[in-house]
Design a protein around this motif. Structure first.
Motif, PDB file in Angstrom:
ATOM      1  N   VAL A   1       0.831  -1.210   0.000  1.00 41.51           N
ATOM      2  CA  VAL A   1       0.000   0.000   0.000  1.00 41.51           C
ATOM      3  C   VAL A   1       0.863   1.256   0.000  1.00 41.51           C
ATOM      4  O   VAL A   1       0.547   2.237  -0.683  1.00 41.51           O
ATOM      5  N   THR A   2       1.947   1.236   0.749  1.00 42.55           N
ATOM      6  CA  THR A   2       2.761   2.442   0.903  1.00 42.55           C
ATOM      7  C   THR A   2       3.827   2.598  -0.182  1.00 42.55           C
ATOM      8  O   THR A   2       4.227   3.729  -0.493  1.00 42.55           O
ATOM      9  N   MET A   3       4.275   1.490  -0.787  1.00 42.17           N
ATOM     10  CA  MET A   3       5.389   1.572  -1.730  1.00 42.17           C
ATOM     11  C   MET A   3       5.033   1.147  -3.157  1.00 42.17           C
ATOM     12  O   MET A   3       5.562   1.702  -4.118  1.00 42.17           O
ATOM     13  N   PHE A   4       4.142   0.154  -3.294  1.00 36.64           N
ATOM     14  CA  PHE A   4       3.825  -0.345  -4.640  1.00 36.64           C
ATOM     15  C   PHE A   4       2.312  -0.442  -4.856  1.00 36.64           C
ATOM     16  O   PHE A   4       1.813  -1.491  -5.295  1.00 36.64           O
ATOM     17  N   PRO A   5       1.559   0.604  -4.568  1.00 43.92           N
ATOM     18  CA  PRO A   5       0.095   0.491  -4.648  1.00 43.92           C
ATOM     19  C   PRO A   5      -0.424   0.221  -6.059  1.00 43.92           C
ATOM     20  O   PRO A   5      -1.250  -0.666  -6.263  1.00 43.92           O
ATOM     21  N   MET A   6       0.052   0.978  -7.033  1.00 43.14           N
ATOM     22  CA  MET A   6      -0.462   0.829  -8.396  1.00 43.14           C
ATOM     23  C   MET A   6      -0.041  -0.493  -9.018  1.00 43.14           C
ATOM     24  O   MET A   6      -0.824  -1.145  -9.720  1.00 43.14           O
ATOM     25  N   GLN A   7       1.198  -0.907  -8.758  1.00 36.00           N
ATOM     26  CA  GLN A   7       1.676  -2.176  -9.303  1.00 36.00           C
ATOM     27  C   GLN A   7       0.897  -3.354  -8.729  1.00 36.00           C
ATOM     28  O   GLN A   7       0.512  -4.275  -9.460  1.00 36.00           O
ATOM     29  N   THR A   8       0.671  -3.310  -7.416  1.00 40.88           N
ATOM     30  CA  THR A   8      -0.073  -4.391  -6.772  1.00 40.88           C
ATOM     31  C   THR A   8      -1.522  -4.408  -7.229  1.00 40.88           C
ATOM     32  O   THR A   8      -2.099  -5.475  -7.473  1.00 40.88           O
ATOM     33  N   LEU A   9      -2.106  -3.222  -7.354  1.00 42.53           N
ATOM     34  CA  LEU A   9      -3.494  -3.128  -7.807  1.00 42.53           C
ATOM     35  C   LEU A   9      -3.638  -3.665  -9.228  1.00 42.53           C
ATOM     36  O   LEU A   9      -4.606  -4.370  -9.532  1.00 42.53           O
ATOM     37  N   ALA A  10      -2.678  -3.341 -10.080  1.00 43.09           N
ATOM     38  CA  ALA A  10      -2.713  -3.847 -11.452  1.00 43.09           C
ATOM     39  C   ALA A  10      -2.588  -5.370 -11.476  1.00 43.09           C
ATOM     40  O   ALA A  10      -3.244  -6.051 -12.272  1.00 43.09           O
ATOM     41  N   LEU A  11      -1.770  -5.897 -10.577  1.00 37.88           N
ATOM     42  CA  LEU A  11      -1.557  -7.343 -10.510  1.00 37.88           C
ATOM     43  C   LEU A  11      -2.806  -8.081 -10.059  1.00 37.88           C
ATOM     44  O   LEU A  11      -3.181  -9.110 -10.632  1.00 37.88           O
ATOM     45  N   THR A  12      -3.473  -7.547  -9.042  1.00 39.33           N
ATOM     46  CA  THR A  12      -4.623  -8.247  -8.459  1.00 39.33           C
ATOM     47  C   THR A  12      -5.945  -7.872  -9.132  1.00 39.33           C
ATOM     48  O   THR A  12      -6.976  -8.456  -8.805  1.00 39.33           O
ATOM     49  N   SER A  13      -5.920  -6.892 -10.027  1.00 35.79           N
ATOM     50  CA  SER A  13      -7.137  -6.506 -10.740  1.00 35.79           C
ATOM     51  C   SER A  13      -7.260  -7.211 -12.088  1.00 35.79           C
ATOM     52  O   SER A  13      -8.336  -7.221 -12.685  1.00 35.79           O
ATOM     53  N   ASN A  14      -6.166  -7.757 -12.561  1.00 34.97           N
ATOM     54  CA  ASN A  14      -6.165  -8.471 -13.838  1.00 34.97           C
ATOM     55  C   ASN A  14      -6.694  -9.881 -13.636  1.00 34.97           C
ATOM     56  O   ASN A  14      -6.250 -10.600 -12.727  1.00 34.97           O
ATOM     57  N   LEU A  15      -7.652 -10.294 -14.470  1.00 36.88           N
ATOM     58  CA  LEU A  15      -8.281 -11.596 -14.293  1.00 36.88           C
ATOM     59  C   LEU A  15      -7.282 -12.739 -14.397  1.00 36.88           C
ATOM     60  O   LEU A  15      -7.309 -13.684 -13.595  1.00 36.88           O
TER      61      LEU A  15
END
Length: 238
Positions: free
Chosen positions: A45-59
């Motif tokens: 959340v504090t360091m890689f929010p967008m990367q993690t979100l992209a990873l877990t939002s992709n089917l």
């Protein structure tokens, strides 16, 4: 013959201190996994929010991560009794992957909702765990029913992805809390019986402790997820 009788007595009626020590170990392992999940979520959340979100939002990547989680549970359950250390390592890996999923879940929630959801989860989990370990009822007959309920929740979750609606979302969340509260009691009841069966064998006790911790960790995570969804729903309405 005296040794055999002594062995049978120890297995059938394990001493209270041994049982307490066993459960202390189980909850220690579970606590480590929860802490690692929290740390992973915090870092993402504090360091890689967008990367993690992209990873877990992709089917595709989500399905891959889900398959990894299922594979970890399968391998850990098969190796726990022969190699408890390996099963413990797999449990820690499982908790890290779960941290990735929780990043996308808590990223847009208010800290107050997360804290209240955690406190509620901890209280409900403790109450159901206490019931499971103290009740004299045999809860093993609930296994098939609970498995069916979890399967229904998975199907309902998939339907919610494509036909999402407020009523379905809210209904699945409430049912999820009820189902995993009961599963918590069931797993604690089953864990106590498993300890009775392996009492006296250090390696077997360790293996059962690791798998018990993993099962309870999964119960807690699912309870927290569904309760967090309810708090998020209430917060959004307010």
């Amino acid at each position: 013959m005296d040794n055999l009788n002594s062995r049978q007595t120890r297995i059938i009626n394990p001493d209270r201190s041994g049982l307490n020590s066993f459960f202390l170990k189980v909850y220690s392992y579970m606590g480590m996994a929860l802490l690692l999940t929290s740390l992973t979520t915090f870092v993402c959340v504090t360091m890689f929010p967008m990367q993690t979100l992209a990873l877990t939002s992709n089917l595709v990547t989500t399905l891959i991560l889900f398959a990894v989680l299922m594979g970890i549970v399968w391998v850990a359950s098969r190796s726990a009794m022969q190699n408890p250390a390996k099963a413990f390592g797999l449990m820690m890996a499982y908790s890290i992957v779960m941290g990735l999923f929780f990043t996308s879940l808590v990223m847009f929630l208010q800290p107050k909702s997360i804290i209240l959801a955690f406190i509620t989860t901890a209280a409900l989990f403790a109450g159901m765990a206490l019931y499971g370990v103290t009740t004299k009822r045999d809860m093993s007959k609930l296994g098939t029913i609970l498995f069916g309920a979890v399967f229904a929740l998975i199907i309902g979750g998939l339907l919610n992805l494509f036909m999402g609606g407020t009523i379905l979302y809210l209904g699945l969340s409430v049912i999820g809390v009820i189902v995993f509260a009961i599963i918590t009691a069931y797993d604690m009841n089953n864990l106590k019986k498993m300890y009775v069966q392996v009492a006296g064998s250090a390696q077997a006790e360790q293996g059962v402790a690791v798998m018990g911790a993993l099962n309870l960790y999964i119960d807690f995570i699912n309870l927290f997820t569904y309760i967090l969804r309810l708090f998020a729903f209430s917060s959004n309405n307010n």
